[in-house]
Design a protein around this motif. Structure first.
Motif, PDB file in Angstrom:
ATOM      1  N   VAL A  92     -13.865   4.119  -3.186  1.00  0.00           N
ATOM      2  CA  VAL A  92     -13.788   5.268  -2.286  1.00  0.00           C
ATOM      3  C   VAL A  92     -15.143   5.954  -2.332  1.00  0.00           C
ATOM      4  CG1 VAL A  92     -12.615   7.445  -1.794  1.00  0.00           C
ATOM      5  CG2 VAL A  92     -11.339   5.542  -2.782  1.00  0.00           C
ATOM      6  N   ARG A  93     -15.764   6.080  -1.146  1.00  0.00           N
ATOM      7  CA  ARG A  93     -17.101   6.681  -1.099  1.00  0.00           C
ATOM      8  C   ARG A  93     -17.392   7.185   0.308  1.00  0.00           C
ATOM      9  NH1 ARG A  93     -20.499   3.116   1.519  1.00  0.00           N
ATOM     10  NH2 ARG A  93     -20.073   0.889   1.324  1.00  0.00           N
ATOM     11  N   TYR A  94     -18.532   7.833   0.431  1.00  0.00           N
ATOM     12  CA  TYR A  94     -18.987   8.264   1.747  1.00  0.00           C
ATOM     13  C   TYR A  94     -19.678   7.096   2.443  1.00  0.00           C
ATOM     14  CZ  TYR A  94     -18.164  13.005   0.088  1.00  0.00           C
ATOM     15  OH  TYR A  94     -17.576  14.144  -0.411  1.00  0.00           O
ATOM     16  N   ALA A  95     -19.410   6.938   3.718  1.00  0.00           N
ATOM     17  CA  ALA A  95     -20.036   5.877   4.501  1.00  0.00           C
ATOM     18  C   ALA A  95     -21.523   6.158   4.680  1.00  0.00           C
ATOM     19  CB  ALA A  95     -19.366   5.777   5.874  1.00  0.00           C
ATOM     20  N   THR A  96     -22.284   5.078   4.764  1.00  0.00           N
ATOM     21  CA  THR A  96     -23.712   5.196   5.071  1.00  0.00           C
ATOM     22  C   THR A  96     -23.937   5.093   6.578  1.00  0.00           C
ATOM     23  OG1 THR A  96     -24.073   2.814   4.901  1.00  0.00           O
ATOM     24  CG2 THR A  96     -24.348   4.122   2.870  1.00  0.00           C
ATOM     25  N   GLY A  97     -22.924   4.562   7.284  1.00  0.00           N
ATOM     26  CA  GLY A  97     -23.028   4.332   8.725  1.00  0.00           C
ATOM     27  C   GLY A  97     -23.280   2.878   9.062  1.00  0.00           C
ATOM     28  N   ASP A  98     -23.534   2.058   8.035  1.00  0.00           N
ATOM     29  CA  ASP A  98     -23.797   0.628   8.242  1.00  0.00           C
ATOM     30  C   ASP A  98     -22.554  -0.238   8.045  1.00  0.00           C
ATOM     31  OD1 ASP A  98     -26.520   1.091   8.708  1.00  0.00           O
ATOM     32  OD2 ASP A  98     -26.959   1.057   6.551  1.00  0.00           O
ATOM     33  N   GLU A  99     -21.486   0.327   7.553  1.00  0.00           N
ATOM     34  CA  GLU A  99     -20.274  -0.435   7.285  1.00  0.00           C
ATOM     35  C   GLU A  99     -19.572  -0.827   8.590  1.00  0.00           C
ATOM     36  OE1 GLU A  99     -21.150   2.488   4.087  1.00  0.00           O
ATOM     37  OE2 GLU A  99     -20.782   2.713   6.229  1.00  0.00           O
ATOM     38  N   THR A 100     -18.771  -1.880   8.504  1.00  0.00           N
ATOM     39  CA  THR A 100     -17.976  -2.286   9.660  1.00  0.00           C
ATOM     40  C   THR A 100     -16.515  -1.962   9.389  1.00  0.00           C
ATOM     41  OG1 THR A 100     -17.712  -4.530   8.795  1.00  0.00           O
ATOM     42  CG2 THR A 100     -19.544  -4.133  10.331  1.00  0.00           C
ATOM     43  N   TYR A 101     -15.796  -1.719  10.475  1.00  0.00           N
ATOM     44  CA  TYR A 101     -14.373  -1.399  10.403  1.00  0.00           C
ATOM     45  C   TYR A 101     -13.676  -2.104  11.560  1.00  0.00           C
ATOM     46  CZ  TYR A 101     -10.070   1.325  10.824  1.00  0.00           C
ATOM     47  OH  TYR A 101      -8.766   1.717  10.927  1.00  0.00           O
ATOM     48  N   LEU A 102     -12.663  -2.895  11.254  1.00  0.00           N
ATOM     49  CA  LEU A 102     -11.916  -3.614  12.279  1.00  0.00           C
ATOM     50  C   LEU A 102     -10.673  -2.817  12.648  1.00  0.00           C
ATOM     51  CD1 LEU A 102     -11.671  -6.269  13.932  1.00  0.00           C
ATOM     52  CD2 LEU A 102     -10.226  -7.124  12.051  1.00  0.00           C
ATOM     53  N   THR A 103     -10.553  -2.435  13.919  1.00  0.00           N
ATOM     54  CA  THR A 103      -9.383  -1.685  14.377  1.00  0.00           C
ATOM     55  C   THR A 103      -8.209  -2.641  14.557  1.00  0.00           C
ATOM     56  OG1 THR A 103      -9.810  -1.955  16.739  1.00  0.00           O
ATOM     57  CG2 THR A 103     -10.897  -0.091  15.640  1.00  0.00           C
ATOM     58  N   PHE A 104      -7.005  -2.087  14.705  1.00  0.00           N
ATOM     59  CA  PHE A 104      -5.831  -2.917  14.934  1.00  0.00           C
ATOM     60  C   PHE A 104      -5.912  -3.641  16.274  1.00  0.00           C
ATOM     61  CE2 PHE A 104      -3.954  -0.512  11.471  1.00  0.00           C
ATOM     62  CZ  PHE A 104      -3.214  -1.485  10.831  1.00  0.00           C
ATOM     63  N   SER A 105      -6.678  -3.106  17.222  1.00  0.00           N
ATOM     64  CA  SER A 105      -6.814  -3.770  18.524  1.00  0.00           C
ATOM     65  C   SER A 105      -7.898  -4.847  18.509  1.00  0.00           C
ATOM     66  CB  SER A 105      -7.113  -2.743  19.617  1.00  0.00           C
ATOM     67  OG  SER A 105      -8.365  -2.126  19.389  1.00  0.00           O
TER      68      SER A 105
ATOM     69  N   ASN B 199      -5.867   7.470   6.347  1.00  0.00           N
ATOM     70  CA  ASN B 199      -5.060   7.663   7.548  1.00  0.00           C
ATOM     71  C   ASN B 199      -5.414   6.652   8.633  1.00  0.00           C
ATOM     72  OD1 ASN B 199      -7.477   8.760   8.448  1.00  0.00           O
ATOM     73  ND2 ASN B 199      -6.522  10.451   9.523  1.00  0.00           N
ATOM     74  N   ARG B 200      -6.457   5.864   8.416  1.00  0.00           N
ATOM     75  CA  ARG B 200      -6.803   4.769   9.340  1.00  0.00           C
ATOM     76  C   ARG B 200      -6.985   3.497   8.535  1.00  0.00           C
ATOM     77  NH1 ARG B 200     -11.334   5.654  13.534  1.00  0.00           N
ATOM     78  NH2 ARG B 200     -10.373   3.750  14.322  1.00  0.00           N
ATOM     79  N   GLN B 201      -5.996   2.647   8.573  1.00  0.00           N
ATOM     80  CA  GLN B 201      -6.026   1.370   7.857  1.00  0.00           C
ATOM     81  C   GLN B 201      -6.755   0.338   8.704  1.00  0.00           C
ATOM     82  OE1 GLN B 201      -4.272   0.540   4.862  1.00  0.00           O
ATOM     83  NE2 GLN B 201      -5.138  -1.494   4.956  1.00  0.00           N
ATOM     84  N   SER B 202      -7.550  -0.495   8.081  1.00  0.00           N
ATOM     85  CA  SER B 202      -8.252  -1.560   8.782  1.00  0.00           C
ATOM     86  C   SER B 202      -7.279  -2.647   9.228  1.00  0.00           C
ATOM     87  CB  SER B 202      -9.310  -2.179   7.864  1.00  0.00           C
ATOM     88  OG  SER B 202      -9.833  -3.361   8.420  1.00  0.00           O
ATOM     89  N   GLY B 203      -7.511  -3.184  10.404  1.00  0.00           N
ATOM     90  CA  GLY B 203      -6.731  -4.319  10.869  1.00  0.00           C
ATOM     91  C   GLY B 203      -6.980  -5.555  10.029  1.00  0.00           C
ATOM     92  N   LEU B 204      -8.133  -5.606   9.361  1.00  0.00           N
ATOM     93  CA  LEU B 204      -8.484  -6.764   8.547  1.00  0.00           C
ATOM     94  C   LEU B 204      -7.591  -6.883   7.317  1.00  0.00           C
ATOM     95  CD1 LEU B 204     -10.409  -9.130   7.936  1.00  0.00           C
ATOM     96  CD2 LEU B 204     -11.831  -7.496   6.691  1.00  0.00           C
ATOM     97  N   SER B 205      -7.381  -5.798   6.600  1.00  0.00           N
ATOM     98  CA  SER B 205      -6.666  -5.867   5.326  1.00  0.00           C
ATOM     99  C   SER B 205      -5.282  -5.235   5.362  1.00  0.00           C
ATOM    100  CB  SER B 205      -7.497  -5.192   4.228  1.00  0.00           C
ATOM    101  OG  SER B 205      -7.707  -3.832   4.555  1.00  0.00           O
ATOM    102  N   ALA B 206      -4.761  -4.935   6.536  1.00  0.00           N
ATOM    103  CA  ALA B 206      -3.418  -4.362   6.642  1.00  0.00           C
ATOM    104  C   ALA B 206      -2.385  -5.354   6.127  1.00  0.00           C
ATOM    105  CB  ALA B 206      -3.114  -3.993   8.080  1.00  0.00           C
ATOM    106  N   VAL B 207      -1.430  -4.853   5.399  1.00  0.00           N
ATOM    107  CA  VAL B 207      -0.352  -5.693   4.892  1.00  0.00           C
ATOM    108  C   VAL B 207       0.617  -5.948   6.030  1.00  0.00           C
ATOM    109  CG1 VAL B 207       1.555  -5.833   3.252  1.00  0.00           C
ATOM    110  CG2 VAL B 207      -0.615  -4.786   2.567  1.00  0.00           C
ATOM    111  N   ARG B 208       0.889  -7.215   6.256  1.00  0.00           N
ATOM    112  CA  ARG B 208       1.806  -7.608   7.335  1.00  0.00           C
ATOM    113  C   ARG B 208       2.867  -8.541   6.787  1.00  0.00           C
ATOM    114  NH1 ARG B 208      -3.321  -7.810  10.290  1.00  0.00           N
ATOM    115  NH2 ARG B 208      -3.224  -6.186  11.868  1.00  0.00           N
ATOM    116  N   PHE B 209       4.012  -8.490   7.395  1.00  0.00           N
ATOM    117  CA  PHE B 209       5.101  -9.372   6.997  1.00  0.00           C
ATOM    118  C   PHE B 209       5.327 -10.374   8.115  1.00  0.00           C
ATOM    119  CE2 PHE B 209       5.857  -5.388   4.775  1.00  0.00           C
ATOM    120  CZ  PHE B 209       5.987  -5.842   3.480  1.00  0.00           C
ATOM    121  N   ASP B 210       5.297 -11.634   7.773  1.00  0.00           N
ATOM    122  CA  ASP B 210       5.566 -12.695   8.734  1.00  0.00           C
ATOM    123  C   ASP B 210       7.007 -13.158   8.541  1.00  0.00           C
ATOM    124  OD1 ASP B 210       2.948 -12.702   9.735  1.00  0.00           O
ATOM    125  OD2 ASP B 210       2.278 -13.974   8.091  1.00  0.00           O
ATOM    126  N   PHE B 211       7.826 -12.894   9.532  1.00  0.00           N
ATOM    127  CA  PHE B 211       9.233 -13.282   9.448  1.00  0.00           C
ATOM    128  C   PHE B 211       9.486 -14.506  10.264  1.00  0.00           C
ATOM    129  CE2 PHE B 211       9.235  -8.718   8.623  1.00  0.00           C
ATOM    130  CZ  PHE B 211       9.917  -8.698   7.413  1.00  0.00           C
TER     131      PHE B 211
END
Length: 79
Positions: free
Chosen positions: A27-40, A67-79
């Protein structure tokens, strides 16, 4: 389950699919260079100074105290 814990204790809880996280999460402050994958599927760069959960590759796995989870590492259940 994690949402229930967050609500019950009024504390944000982050849950990540560890197979999609590189190395560690800090947990840290962003530098602005990080990437974030949205759910879309769009890629964003968190603003410098935003609180993020970053992994070893500089990917933001969570933003704004989770409060904003990345689409990359979100836990999903495959049924």
């Amino acid at each position: 389950m994690c949402n229930a814990v967050s609500i019950a204790f009024a504390v944000p809880v982050a849950v990540f699919e560890v197979s999609r996280v590189s190395g560690f999460v800090e947990v840290r402050y962003a530098t602005g260079d990080e990437t974030y994958l949205t759910f879309s599927g769009e890629t964003e760069n968190p603003a410098a100074g935003e609180v993020i959960f970053a992994d070893a590759e500089g990917r933001a796995q969570g933003r704004g105290w989770t409060n904003r989870q990345s689409g990359l590492s979100a836990v999903r259940f495959d049924f």
